[in-house]
Design an enzyme around this catalytic site. Sequence first.
Site, mmCIF file in Angstrom:
data_model
loop_
_atom_site.group_PDB
_atom_site.id
_atom_site.type_symbol
_atom_site.label_atom_id
_atom_site.label_comp_id
_atom_site.label_asym_id
_atom_site.label_seq_id
_atom_site.Cartn_x
_atom_site.Cartn_y
_atom_site.Cartn_z
ATOM 1 N N GLN A 107 0.832 -1.202 0.000
ATOM 2 C CA GLN A 107 0.000 0.000 0.000
ATOM 3 C C GLN A 107 0.867 1.252 0.000
ATOM 4 O OE1 GLN A 107 -3.559 -0.685 2.864
ATOM 5 N NE2 GLN A 107 -1.980 -2.116 3.542
ATOM 6 N N VAL A 109 3.776 4.008 -1.263
ATOM 7 C CA VAL A 109 4.109 4.640 -2.537
ATOM 8 C C VAL A 109 5.581 5.025 -2.598
ATOM 9 C CG1 VAL A 109 1.768 5.494 -2.906
ATOM 10 C CG2 VAL A 109 3.399 6.933 -1.660
ATOM 11 N N ASP A 110 6.386 4.492 -1.675
ATOM 12 C CA ASP A 110 7.781 4.911 -1.556
ATOM 13 C C ASP A 110 8.748 4.105 -2.406
ATOM 14 O OD1 ASP A 110 8.059 2.494 -0.052
ATOM 15 O OD2 ASP A 110 7.580 3.574 1.803
ATOM 16 N N HIS A 125 -1.146 1.491 -4.703
ATOM 17 C CA HIS A 125 -1.491 2.908 -4.793
ATOM 18 C C HIS A 125 -0.528 3.703 -5.661
ATOM 19 C CE1 HIS A 125 -3.529 2.082 -0.694
ATOM 20 N NE2 HIS A 125 -4.375 1.874 -1.682
ATOM 21 N N CYS A 133 0.700 13.007 -16.800
ATOM 22 C CA CYS A 133 -0.093 14.136 -17.270
ATOM 23 C C CYS A 133 -1.532 13.671 -17.422
ATOM 24 C CB CYS A 133 0.441 14.649 -18.615
ATOM 25 S SG CYS A 133 -0.601 15.931 -19.364
ATOM 26 N N GLY A 225 2.796 -4.363 8.978
ATOM 27 C CA GLY A 225 2.812 -2.923 9.211
ATOM 28 C C GLY A 225 1.642 -2.160 8.642
ATOM 29 N N SER A 226 0.453 -2.717 8.717
ATOM 30 C CA SER A 226 -0.737 -2.004 8.242
ATOM 31 C C SER A 226 -1.843 -2.103 9.277
ATOM 32 C CB SER A 226 -1.232 -2.591 6.913
ATOM 33 O OG SER A 226 -2.442 -1.968 6.508
ATOM 34 N N SER A 227 -2.480 -0.974 9.554
ATOM 35 C CA SER A 227 -3.617 -0.975 10.466
ATOM 36 C C SER A 227 -4.886 -1.444 9.768
ATOM 37 C CB SER A 227 -3.837 0.426 11.042
ATOM 38 O OG SER A 227 -4.185 1.320 9.998
ATOM 39 N N LEU A 269 8.784 -4.485 13.226
ATOM 40 C CA LEU A 269 9.167 -5.273 12.056
ATOM 41 C C LEU A 269 10.668 -5.265 11.801
ATOM 42 C CD1 LEU A 269 6.264 -4.085 9.756
ATOM 43 C CD2 LEU A 269 6.545 -6.375 10.699
#
Length: 300
Positions: A107, A109-110, A125, A133, A225-227, A269
């Site tokens: 999830q 975007v890094d 995501h 564009c 690591g996700s809620s 983690l």
Amino acid sequence: MVRQHGRVTETIDELAGLVAGGGVVVLSGAGLSTESGIPDYRGPSGAVRRHSPMTYQTFTRDADARRRYWARSHLGWRVIARAAPNEGHRAVARLQRAGLVEGIITQNVDGLHTAAGSPGVVELHGRLDEVVCLDCGNRGSREELDRRLREANPGFDVRVGAVNPDGDVDLADAEVTRFRTVDCTLCGTGMLKPDVVFFGETVPAPRVARCFDMVGRARLLLVLGSSLTVMSGRRFVLRAAKLGVPVVIVNQGPTRGDGYAAVTLDAPLGGLLPALADRLAGDGAAVGGAVPAGAAGVGG
């Protein structure tokens, strides 16, 4: 469902026993990147956001809001761009090379899973280091856009505080008003947007279908690591539970998926995943003759 708070060795033993069978699909969230210096929204390092996240509708319809977004993101991007994969990302890549992890859905975007060496990551995501564009569809790099924005805004070097996982920062209105945006270099007037899914925007259907397929073929769904607060990621936990695919959640604090999990582990983690990889993956060679994930095609 058991939330494990025991000794670290006991936690690793339990997780190793579950992962050792392979066929694992990882679903990762912002909590995996906190040790790379990118705060989580809701975890222990959560950034306090004083403004609402940008929505797709506001971004496309309101020029002032768009300038505000780019001013904030221009500064926050520098922190994201400097971030490097941490031991957790590298441990997941080692488990993938060992043939235990067959696919990764993130999830985030890094881009840090890919930077750590994991092939075929499904970036649910999108990626913050890519730009599109909205008029002509041309795609480019965020690095090139950063260069153009620096040229258009000489002296725009504001000190910023915490950066959110989407690369956004808090910035005073007085600073925003002096920021200049730029348009697409191909069509000349097109509206540029980071190639990420904003609030109010939908994840492309083929990408979602691919993730559902991965979950359907998994032996185990491992959430890291996700809620699971947002349905965009939680739907894969729901699908796994519906199909009878066991779900294991490793996160600091409770999640909205705990009720569907066979096991939940409350642990950092950055320490847990490297220990797990040491135990199961060694130097990253394939375990038990398993085909590496990149060749298997599940994550690729």
